[in-house]
Design a protein around this motif. Structure first.
Motif, mmCIF file in Angstrom:
data_model
loop_
_atom_site.group_PDB
_atom_site.id
_atom_site.type_symbol
_atom_site.label_atom_id
_atom_site.label_comp_id
_atom_site.label_asym_id
_atom_site.label_seq_id
_atom_site.Cartn_x
_atom_site.Cartn_y
_atom_site.Cartn_z
ATOM 1 N N LEU A 9 10.086 5.217 -3.594
ATOM 2 C CA LEU A 9 10.383 6.391 -2.766
ATOM 3 C C LEU A 9 9.140 6.874 -2.022
ATOM 4 O O LEU A 9 9.242 7.450 -0.942
ATOM 5 C CB LEU A 9 10.953 7.515 -3.644
ATOM 6 C CG LEU A 9 12.332 7.243 -4.256
ATOM 7 C CD1 LEU A 9 12.762 8.408 -5.145
ATOM 8 C CD2 LEU A 9 13.373 7.000 -3.167
ATOM 9 N N VAL A 10 7.959 6.630 -2.592
ATOM 10 C CA VAL A 10 6.715 7.009 -1.921
ATOM 11 C C VAL A 10 6.367 6.009 -0.820
ATOM 12 O O VAL A 10 5.854 6.374 0.237
ATOM 13 C CB VAL A 10 5.562 7.108 -2.948
ATOM 14 C CG1 VAL A 10 4.217 7.129 -2.250
ATOM 15 C CG2 VAL A 10 5.727 8.367 -3.791
ATOM 16 N N ALA A 11 6.655 4.712 -1.040
ATOM 17 C CA ALA A 11 6.258 3.667 -0.099
ATOM 18 C C ALA A 11 7.109 3.654 1.165
ATOM 19 O O ALA A 11 6.617 3.311 2.246
ATOM 20 C CB ALA A 11 6.328 2.304 -0.781
ATOM 21 N N ILE A 12 8.371 4.046 1.063
ATOM 22 C CA ILE A 12 9.281 3.966 2.206
ATOM 23 C C ILE A 12 8.817 4.803 3.394
ATOM 24 O O ILE A 12 8.818 4.323 4.533
ATOM 25 C CB ILE A 12 10.711 4.356 1.775
ATOM 26 C CG1 ILE A 12 11.301 3.225 0.914
ATOM 27 C CG2 ILE A 12 11.598 4.610 2.988
ATOM 28 C CD1 ILE A 12 12.659 3.549 0.340
ATOM 29 N N PRO A 13 8.408 6.078 3.196
ATOM 30 C CA PRO A 13 7.943 6.851 4.356
ATOM 31 C C PRO A 13 6.763 6.208 5.072
ATOM 32 O O PRO A 13 6.630 6.336 6.288
ATOM 33 C CB PRO A 13 7.543 8.202 3.743
ATOM 34 C CG PRO A 13 8.351 8.299 2.493
ATOM 35 C CD PRO A 13 8.436 6.901 1.972
ATOM 36 N N LEU A 14 5.902 5.501 4.329
ATOM 37 C CA LEU A 14 4.755 4.852 4.960
ATOM 38 C C LEU A 14 5.212 3.750 5.909
ATOM 39 O O LEU A 14 4.714 3.630 7.030
ATOM 40 C CB LEU A 14 3.830 4.269 3.888
ATOM 41 C CG LEU A 14 2.594 3.533 4.411
ATOM 42 C CD1 LEU A 14 1.699 4.486 5.186
ATOM 43 C CD2 LEU A 14 1.834 2.894 3.254
ATOM 44 N N LYS A 15 6.176 2.947 5.475
ATOM 45 C CA LYS A 15 6.696 1.885 6.335
ATOM 46 C C LYS A 15 7.312 2.477 7.604
ATOM 47 O O LYS A 15 7.122 1.952 8.703
ATOM 48 C CB LYS A 15 7.743 1.070 5.576
ATOM 49 C CG LYS A 15 7.186 0.267 4.404
ATOM 50 C CD LYS A 15 8.291 -0.525 3.715
ATOM 51 C CE LYS A 15 7.754 -1.337 2.557
ATOM 52 N NZ LYS A 15 8.826 -2.095 1.862
ATOM 53 N N LEU A 16 8.050 3.555 7.443
ATOM 54 C CA LEU A 16 8.671 4.206 8.602
ATOM 55 C C LEU A 16 7.617 4.782 9.541
ATOM 56 O O LEU A 16 7.758 4.711 10.764
ATOM 57 C CB LEU A 16 9.622 5.311 8.130
ATOM 58 C CG LEU A 16 10.847 4.844 7.327
ATOM 59 C CD1 LEU A 16 11.646 6.050 6.832
ATOM 60 C CD2 LEU A 16 11.726 3.937 8.177
ATOM 61 N N LEU A 17 6.546 5.338 8.961
ATOM 62 C CA LEU A 17 5.481 5.919 9.779
ATOM 63 C C LEU A 17 4.790 4.847 10.615
ATOM 64 O O LEU A 17 4.594 5.016 11.819
ATOM 65 C CB LEU A 17 4.453 6.617 8.876
ATOM 66 C CG LEU A 17 3.215 7.178 9.593
ATOM 67 C CD1 LEU A 17 3.613 8.273 10.589
ATOM 68 C CD2 LEU A 17 2.201 7.718 8.580
ATOM 69 N N TRP A 18 4.404 3.722 9.982
ATOM 70 C CA TRP A 18 3.735 2.652 10.727
ATOM 71 C C TRP A 18 4.645 2.087 11.813
ATOM 72 O O TRP A 18 4.181 1.763 12.910
ATOM 73 C CB TRP A 18 3.322 1.536 9.788
ATOM 74 C CG TRP A 18 2.149 1.776 8.868
ATOM 75 C CD1 TRP A 18 1.816 1.019 7.784
ATOM 76 C CD2 TRP A 18 1.138 2.796 8.946
ATOM 77 N NE1 TRP A 18 0.678 1.510 7.175
ATOM 78 C CE2 TRP A 18 0.238 2.587 7.875
ATOM 79 C CE3 TRP A 18 0.912 3.864 9.804
ATOM 80 C CZ2 TRP A 18 -0.866 3.415 7.644
ATOM 81 C CZ3 TRP A 18 -0.186 4.694 9.580
ATOM 82 C CH2 TRP A 18 -1.051 4.468 8.519
#
Length: 288
Positions: free
Chosen positions: A56-65
């Motif tokens: 759940l923490v990693a998903i926003p990072l992928k979306l941000l990049w």
């Protein structure tokens, strides 16, 4: 997206459960002292929640990049190291980041990281952490690694599996060790020093995979033959429920009433320990 997320979470829970079971079976046949299933069940519950929070923490990072159009800044494929060489290099980089992130937690995030150190009966199942611990891990480990092109999806998959398994194994109360190779790799006796209640062991042996990081940066203490110190923290006993787990940092910060302190250790070791309020008991790695 929803189906993919459910698949990722369920897969992570299953993989975590398998590795926990494997390490626990090793503990069952090679245990130092009495083996008790009852001591491990709370940790199994907490441990199975950890990969859920990680995803759940990693998903926003992928979306941000993806939104910013940020691509990898480092490409490993042109180095021509092959799968094995690239995996080993990635393990080195990952462990270097984990070493310094670990020291950061001790210096600036101790009430949260203290959940991990509060366990008095250390084992693979009881190597859980507070969900908020993923915040510094995200910033100092996940973000840098997300900017690397590994050349193959197999590399991060292998690295994640090796790292997670060894993170479980080094907390296991087993007789197994690496002998002279302990100067290169972390084993349970080496990492046990890091969890020790003895003041002389505070802020030592931060490494997770490669023990030489501690030697390079002046934080290494090699365990003596047969040395197996008692573990835990003075501030509080380990959490027994999910509610206690989540509230634990708030109690150390004084926002909520504190829980009872951990049981006293044996009289032979008591003189080596500081008072509960002594500054040395607050684990300030970057300040030493």
């Amino acid at each position: 997206m929803g189906g993919t997320l459910v698949h990722q979470i369920s897969g992570a829970i299953v993989a975590t459960g398998v590795l926990l079971l494997l390490c626990t079976l090793v503990e069952r046949v090679n245990s130092r002292g009495a083996f008790r299933w009852a001591e491990r069940w709370p940790g199994v519950l907490f441990g199975l929640l950890n990969p859920v929070f990680a995803i759940l923490v990693a998903i926003p990072l992928k979306l941000l990049w993806a939104t910013l159009g940020v691509g990898p800044l480092v490409h490993l494929a042109p180095l021509g190291l092959g799968l094995v060489g690239t995996t080993f290099l990635t393990l080195l980089v990952t462990d270097f980041l984990m070493y310094w992130e670990h020291r950061f937690e001790h210096r600036f995030f101790w009430p949260v990281h203290a959940v991990h150190h509060s366990v008095e009966q250390l084992s693979a199942a009881n190597s859980y952490s507070h969900p908020a611990q993923f915040l510094p891990m995200f910033a100092l480990i996940t973000v840098p690694l997300s900017l690397i092109d590994f050349g193959s999806i197999a590399v991060p998959a292998l690295v994640s599996t090796v790292v997670f398994f060894l993170q479980l194994f080094i907390h296991s109360p087993v007789k197994l060790g690496f002998g002279p190779l302990r100067h290169l790799f972390v084993d349970p006796a080496f990492h046990r020093i890091h969890h020790s209640l003895e003041e002389r062991h505070f802020d030592r042996n931060f490494s997770i995979l490669f023990s030489f990081w501690d030697r390079l940066f002046g934080t290494q203490v090699m365990p003596d033959k047969g040395q197996w110190p008692q573990v835990g923290i003075h501030e509080a006993a380990s959490p027994r429920t999910v509610g206690e787990l989540l509230a634990f940092p708030l109690r150390l910060w004084g926002i909520l009433p504190s829980l009872p302190a951990a049981p006293p250790i044996g009289p032979a070791e008591t003189s080596a320990l500081p008072d509960a309020d002594a500054p040395a008991n607050r684990h300030s790695a970057l300040g030493v």
